[in-house]
Design a protein around this motif. Sequence first.
Motif, PDB file in Angstrom:
ATOM      1  N   LYS A 149       5.984   9.092 -25.830  1.00 19.24           N
ATOM      2  CA  LYS A 149       5.270   8.113 -26.648  1.00 19.24           C
ATOM      3  C   LYS A 149       4.531   7.109 -25.767  1.00 19.24           C
ATOM      4  O   LYS A 149       3.434   6.658 -26.098  1.00 19.24           O
ATOM      5  N   ILE A 150       5.150   6.771 -24.634  1.00 21.40           N
ATOM      6  CA  ILE A 150       4.539   5.802 -23.723  1.00 21.40           C
ATOM      7  C   ILE A 150       3.223   6.334 -23.176  1.00 21.40           C
ATOM      8  O   ILE A 150       2.195   5.649 -23.206  1.00 21.40           O
ATOM      9  N   ALA A 151       3.246   7.575 -22.693  1.00 23.76           N
ATOM     10  CA  ALA A 151       2.026   8.167 -22.126  1.00 23.76           C
ATOM     11  C   ALA A 151       0.940   8.312 -23.180  1.00 23.76           C
ATOM     12  O   ALA A 151      -0.242   8.037 -22.920  1.00 23.76           O
ATOM     13  N   ILE A 152       1.316   8.721 -24.382  1.00 25.75           N
ATOM     14  CA  ILE A 152       0.338   8.858 -25.460  1.00 25.75           C
ATOM     15  C   ILE A 152      -0.304   7.506 -25.758  1.00 25.75           C
ATOM     16  O   ILE A 152      -1.519   7.402 -25.955  1.00 25.75           O
ATOM     17  N   GLY A 153       0.518   6.452 -25.764  1.00 22.28           N
ATOM     18  CA  GLY A 153      -0.001   5.109 -25.996  1.00 22.28           C
ATOM     19  C   GLY A 153      -0.937   4.651 -24.897  1.00 22.28           C
ATOM     20  O   GLY A 153      -1.994   4.046 -25.160  1.00 22.28           O
ATOM     21  N   TRP A 154      -0.581   4.941 -23.639  1.00 23.34           N
ATOM     22  CA  TRP A 154      -1.441   4.560 -22.512  1.00 23.34           C
ATOM     23  C   TRP A 154      -2.789   5.265 -22.583  1.00 23.34           C
ATOM     24  O   TRP A 154      -3.831   4.655 -22.321  1.00 23.34           O
ATOM     25  N   VAL A 155      -2.760   6.534 -22.935  1.00 25.15           N
ATOM     26  CA  VAL A 155      -4.008   7.301 -23.020  1.00 25.15           C
ATOM     27  C   VAL A 155      -4.902   6.732 -24.127  1.00 25.15           C
ATOM     28  O   VAL A 155      -6.113   6.585 -23.944  1.00 25.15           O
ATOM     29  N   LYS A 156      -4.307   6.393 -25.249  1.00 16.61           N
ATOM     30  CA  LYS A 156      -5.089   5.834 -26.354  1.00 16.61           C
ATOM     31  C   LYS A 156      -5.715   4.496 -25.973  1.00 16.61           C
ATOM     32  O   LYS A 156      -6.824   4.160 -26.411  1.00 16.61           O
ATOM     33  N   LYS A 157      -4.999   3.734 -25.131  1.00 11.99           N
ATOM     34  CA  LYS A 157      -5.521   2.446 -24.675  1.00 11.99           C
ATOM     35  C   LYS A 157      -6.406   2.596 -23.433  1.00 11.99           C
ATOM     36  O   LYS A 157      -6.964   1.613 -22.943  1.00 11.99           O
ATOM     37  N   LYS A 158      -6.480   3.836 -22.918  1.00 13.15           N
ATOM     38  CA  LYS A 158      -7.283   4.147 -21.735  1.00 13.15           C
ATOM     39  C   LYS A 158      -6.868   3.315 -20.524  1.00 13.15           C
ATOM     40  O   LYS A 158      -7.686   2.871 -19.728  1.00 13.15           O
ATOM     41  N   GLU A 159      -5.556   3.147 -20.390  1.00 14.87           N
ATOM     42  CA  GLU A 159      -5.038   2.342 -19.283  1.00 14.87           C
ATOM     43  C   GLU A 159      -3.607   2.743 -18.952  1.00 14.87           C
ATOM     44  O   GLU A 159      -2.774   2.891 -19.852  1.00 14.87           O
ATOM     45  N   CYS A 160      -3.325   2.913 -17.676  1.00 19.96           N
ATOM     46  CA  CYS A 160      -1.978   3.211 -17.210  1.00 19.96           C
ATOM     47  C   CYS A 160      -1.272   1.882 -16.940  1.00 19.96           C
ATOM     48  O   CYS A 160      -1.498   1.247 -15.909  1.00 19.96           O
ATOM     49  N   LYS A 161      -0.423   1.460 -17.870  1.00 20.00           N
ATOM     50  CA  LYS A 161       0.178   0.131 -17.804  1.00 20.00           C
ATOM     51  C   LYS A 161       1.517   0.144 -17.060  1.00 20.00           C
ATOM     52  O   LYS A 161       2.510  -0.416 -17.527  1.00 20.00           O
ATOM     53  N   THR A 162       1.534   0.775 -15.899  1.00 17.45           N
ATOM     54  CA  THR A 162       2.747   0.834 -15.099  1.00 17.45           C
ATOM     55  C   THR A 162       3.001  -0.486 -14.364  1.00 17.45           C
ATOM     56  O   THR A 162       2.059  -1.211 -14.018  1.00 17.45           O
ATOM     57  N   ASN A 163       4.276  -0.768 -14.141  1.00 19.68           N
ATOM     58  CA  ASN A 163       4.659  -1.942 -13.358  1.00 19.68           C
ATOM     59  C   ASN A 163       4.884  -1.590 -11.890  1.00 19.68           C
ATOM     60  O   ASN A 163       5.211  -2.460 -11.087  1.00 19.68           O
ATOM     61  N   LEU A 164       4.707  -0.312 -11.569  1.00 22.06           N
ATOM     62  CA  LEU A 164       4.900   0.137 -10.196  1.00 22.06           C
ATOM     63  C   LEU A 164       3.858  -0.501  -9.275  1.00 22.06           C
ATOM     64  O   LEU A 164       2.679  -0.599  -9.632  1.00 22.06           O
ATOM     65  N   LYS A 165       4.302  -0.936  -8.112  1.00 27.13           N
ATOM     66  CA  LYS A 165       3.404  -1.560  -7.152  1.00 27.13           C
ATOM     67  C   LYS A 165       2.826  -0.523  -6.194  1.00 27.13           C
ATOM     68  O   LYS A 165       3.500   0.416  -5.787  1.00 27.13           O
ATOM     69  N   LYS A 166       1.578  -0.706  -5.836  1.00 29.14           N
ATOM     70  CA  LYS A 166       0.909   0.196  -4.911  1.00 29.14           C
ATOM     71  C   LYS A 166       1.390  -0.063  -3.488  1.00 29.14           C
ATOM     72  O   LYS A 166       1.492  -1.212  -3.051  1.00 29.14           O
ATOM     73  N   THR A 167       1.719   1.002  -2.774  1.00 29.89           N
ATOM     74  CA  THR A 167       2.148   0.908  -1.381  1.00 29.89           C
ATOM     75  C   THR A 167       1.380   1.939  -0.565  1.00 29.89           C
ATOM     76  O   THR A 167       0.629   2.746  -1.109  1.00 29.89           O
ATOM     77  N   SER A 168       1.609   1.930   0.725  1.00 32.34           N
ATOM     78  CA  SER A 168       0.935   2.909   1.583  1.00 32.34           C
ATOM     79  C   SER A 168       1.399   4.328   1.259  1.00 32.34           C
ATOM     80  O   SER A 168       0.646   5.295   1.410  1.00 32.34           O
ATOM     81  N   LYS A 169       2.643   4.464   0.768  1.00 32.63           N
ATOM     82  CA  LYS A 169       3.185   5.791   0.476  1.00 32.63           C
ATOM     83  C   LYS A 169       2.637   6.382  -0.826  1.00 32.63           C
ATOM     84  O   LYS A 169       2.538   7.597  -0.956  1.00 32.63           O
ATOM     85  N   ASN A 170       2.309   5.520  -1.790  1.00 31.77           N
ATOM     86  CA  ASN A 170       1.819   6.060  -3.063  1.00 31.77           C
ATOM     87  C   ASN A 170       0.342   5.745  -3.311  1.00 31.77           C
ATOM     88  O   ASN A 170      -0.129   5.818  -4.446  1.00 31.77           O
ATOM     89  N   ALA A 171      -0.376   5.434  -2.245  1.00 36.88           N
ATOM     90  CA  ALA A 171      -1.804   5.100  -2.378  1.00 36.88           C
ATOM     91  C   ALA A 171      -2.589   6.255  -3.004  1.00 36.88           C
ATOM     92  O   ALA A 171      -3.455   6.042  -3.855  1.00 36.88           O
ATOM     93  N   ALA A 172      -2.265   7.484  -2.601  1.00 34.95           N
ATOM     94  CA  ALA A 172      -2.972   8.653  -3.147  1.00 34.95           C
ATOM     95  C   ALA A 172      -2.714   8.788  -4.643  1.00 34.95           C
ATOM     96  O   ALA A 172      -3.607   9.167  -5.409  1.00 34.95           O
ATOM     97  N   LEU A 173      -1.505   8.457  -5.062  1.00 33.92           N
ATOM     98  CA  LEU A 173      -1.164   8.514  -6.478  1.00 33.92           C
ATOM     99  C   LEU A 173      -1.958   7.475  -7.263  1.00 33.92           C
ATOM    100  O   LEU A 173      -2.468   7.768  -8.353  1.00 33.92           O
ATOM    101  N   PHE A 174      -2.082   6.284  -6.719  1.00 36.94           N
ATOM    102  CA  PHE A 174      -2.845   5.242  -7.406  1.00 36.94           C
ATOM    103  C   PHE A 174      -4.340   5.578  -7.457  1.00 36.94           C
ATOM    104  O   PHE A 174      -5.022   5.206  -8.416  1.00 36.94           O
ATOM    105  N   ASP A 175      -4.809   6.288  -6.453  1.00 34.30           N
ATOM    106  CA  ASP A 175      -6.209   6.756  -6.505  1.00 34.30           C
ATOM    107  C   ASP A 175      -6.388   7.719  -7.671  1.00 34.30           C
ATOM    108  O   ASP A 175      -7.414   7.685  -8.371  1.00 34.30           O
ATOM    109  N   LEU A 176      -5.392   8.572  -7.898  1.00 33.18           N
ATOM    110  CA  LEU A 176      -5.444   9.531  -9.000  1.00 33.18           C
ATOM    111  C   LEU A 176      -5.369   8.808 -10.350  1.00 33.18           C
ATOM    112  O   LEU A 176      -6.056   9.190 -11.306  1.00 33.18           O
TER     113      LEU A 176
END
Length: 211
Positions: A149-176
């Motif tokens: 339900k969370i992902a469906i809601g994010w897609v409808k709002k056209k925004e990934c509302k994650t609280n995860l912080k961007k780091t050097s290890k997940n930079a590629a993921l945040f680019d995606l």
Amino acid sequence: MAKKEKFYVVWEGNRPGIYLKWDDCKAAVKGYSGAKYKSFENFEEAKKAYNGNYNDYKGKPKSKKTLSSAELEKIGEPNLYSIAVDAASSGNPGKMEYRGVDTQTGKQLFHQGPFQQGTNNIGEFLALVHGLAYLKKKNSDRVIYSDSKIAIGWVKKKECKTNLKKTSKNAALFDLIERATVWLKQNSYTTKIVKWETKAWGEIPADFGRK
């Protein structure tokens, strides 16, 4: 508390068999299109499944007893003219991957990951957007299933509302994530997004079998 032991059955993959570790199972199916595998709670059940037919275990509705016949009738059966998407994360955050499959056949249509320091919600979001882009490119009128339900809601709002912080290890993921968000804002689609009814139908066909 000790981690509960699991047994992983691979019916079709690079090396079919029964595995005691997820990493071994993952290696046995990695890169294999349409791999068929699932986890089980004990060895006897896993052995019986391995000697049986994958289709008898794929998406087996373990929770069906919790719904009344009236509720099941109201929900109906899943639309097999569709694709299903799902994600899995080893930790929160942890290694995350996602994929999309043909709902009817279980054939894997796309797979991405694993990504470092990701979350399941992010994976579910990316899987949905990937699925929407996939169907639009194919000019397909199939529906798309997600059990989040969370992902469906994010897609409808056209925004990934994650609280995860961007780091050097997940930079590629945040680019995606950024690319997925841009796609949603720049593209229209007619694909119907439908919530997968796990209690009635069992695990979504794109499930990674780690539960």
